[in-house]
Design an enzyme around this catalytic site. Sequence first.
Site, PDB file in Angstrom:
ATOM      1  N   CYS A 140       0.699  -1.142  -0.229  1.00  0.00           N
ATOM      2  CA  CYS A 140       0.066   0.060   0.042  1.00  0.00           C
ATOM      3  C   CYS A 140       0.856   1.145   0.049  1.00  0.00           C
ATOM      4  CB  CYS A 140      -1.067  -0.095   1.219  1.00  0.00           C
ATOM      5  SG  CYS A 140      -1.437   1.485   1.973  1.00  0.00           S
TER       6      CYS A 140
ATOM      7  N   CYS B  23       0.631   3.654   2.907  1.00  0.00           N
ATOM      8  CA  CYS B  23       1.403   2.836   4.069  1.00  0.00           C
ATOM      9  C   CYS B  23       2.943   3.218   3.897  1.00  0.00           C
ATOM     10  CB  CYS B  23       1.103   1.468   4.155  1.00  0.00           C
ATOM     11  SG  CYS B  23      -0.503   0.837   4.169  1.00  0.00           S
TER      12      CYS B  23
END
Length: 392
Positions: free
Chosen positions: A52, A55
Amino acid sequence: MAAAGGRCWLVWAAAAAFVLALEATFVEDLDDSFKDDRKDDIWLVDFYAPWCGHCKKLEPIWNEVGIEIRRSGSPIKVGKMDATSYSSIASEFGVRGYPTIKLLKGDLAYNYRGPRTKDDIIEFANRVSGPLIRTLPSQQMFEHVQKRHRVLFLYVGGESPLKEKYIEVASELIVYTYFFSASEDVLPKYMTLPELPAVVVFKDGTYFVFDEYEDGDLSSWINRERFQGYLNVDWFTLYELGDTGKLVAIAIIDDKNSSSEHTRLKSVVQEVAKDYRDHFHRNFQFGHMDGNDYINSLLMDDLAIPTVVVLNTSNQQYFLPDRHIENTEDLVQFINDILDGTAEAQGGDGFLQRIKRIIYDAKSTVVKQNPDVILNICCVNVCMYGEVSLIL
Ligand SMILES: *[C@@H]1O[C@H](CO)[C@@H](O)[C@H](O)[C@H]1NC(C)=O
């Protein structure tokens, strides 16, 4: 010379590795054992997915959060967990998107859904991990705290059923705001409370007292009053305002446009927010939004700015004025038309849903299978799931 340079580099590399190792210890890598080991401590955890992008963007910020929390001497422990490797634990903590930031305290998990900046995250962690109700022991302390909070909730009085209610509401709404308490002698002399105990909110340069008969239950009053009377509205604020069920009256302007029409419209809305608070504040939130791109995609419309738009966050309709808004009287007339049902509503096809969609569509890393189930969403700037939940 070259050899010396090489040595220098080695020393530098060793130092850098040492610093990295140090940083790593401020953020603990969590695994299966976390579920049982965490119980005695307060944890701030980043649940992430390796793929991600948001992230990855959070990672350096998260390291700084770890360093600063440790440095401040706070008892909060900072960790991160690869939620794809430990998905059953992550789901027990209610993780439904990446990255999810949670503060875990006893049986409760507090979701962070504000902007992902170091200061905002640390402020949240300190607020939620601290006492639910903070007592202000002196007038000095009250003044100090008042300067630092644009909206400040205060319980005034001794033990009472109202105080119990206040504590109960705080356990849920502390994710949004602080809760203070004080005795009456701490208050400034200009204040006169109709009765004690009382719950008061200080904001917009004045204060308002909770009235059980007029204002309904304490929780929804606090939820309505936790915003200043006039706001600079961005999409996140708009989403948050959805929880209040209010109509949101915003001037859509171009801050950079020097034409006086833009600043004038903003002042008109500001004036109505202030001067007509008693009439409108229960039903309306006022503010402005810079630029029309966002509102256009939200309403699937093409608004010429400057203009005023009123969004109904409970039934997802919106209203546009049928005349030029020149002054406060025009705006008050428009608002009254909405209240008495003569203004024509448009939309109604779920713009709050569209806010979510815009948020999800705006990213590239999303893998959307069944967003309601679990763990497939990489949230853009903030995630917007339940605020506080019991840990299963
Ligand atoms: C500024 O706003 C006015 C309307 O008030 C508009 O006619 C004009 O084109 C705008 N200027 C720019 C540079 O966008």
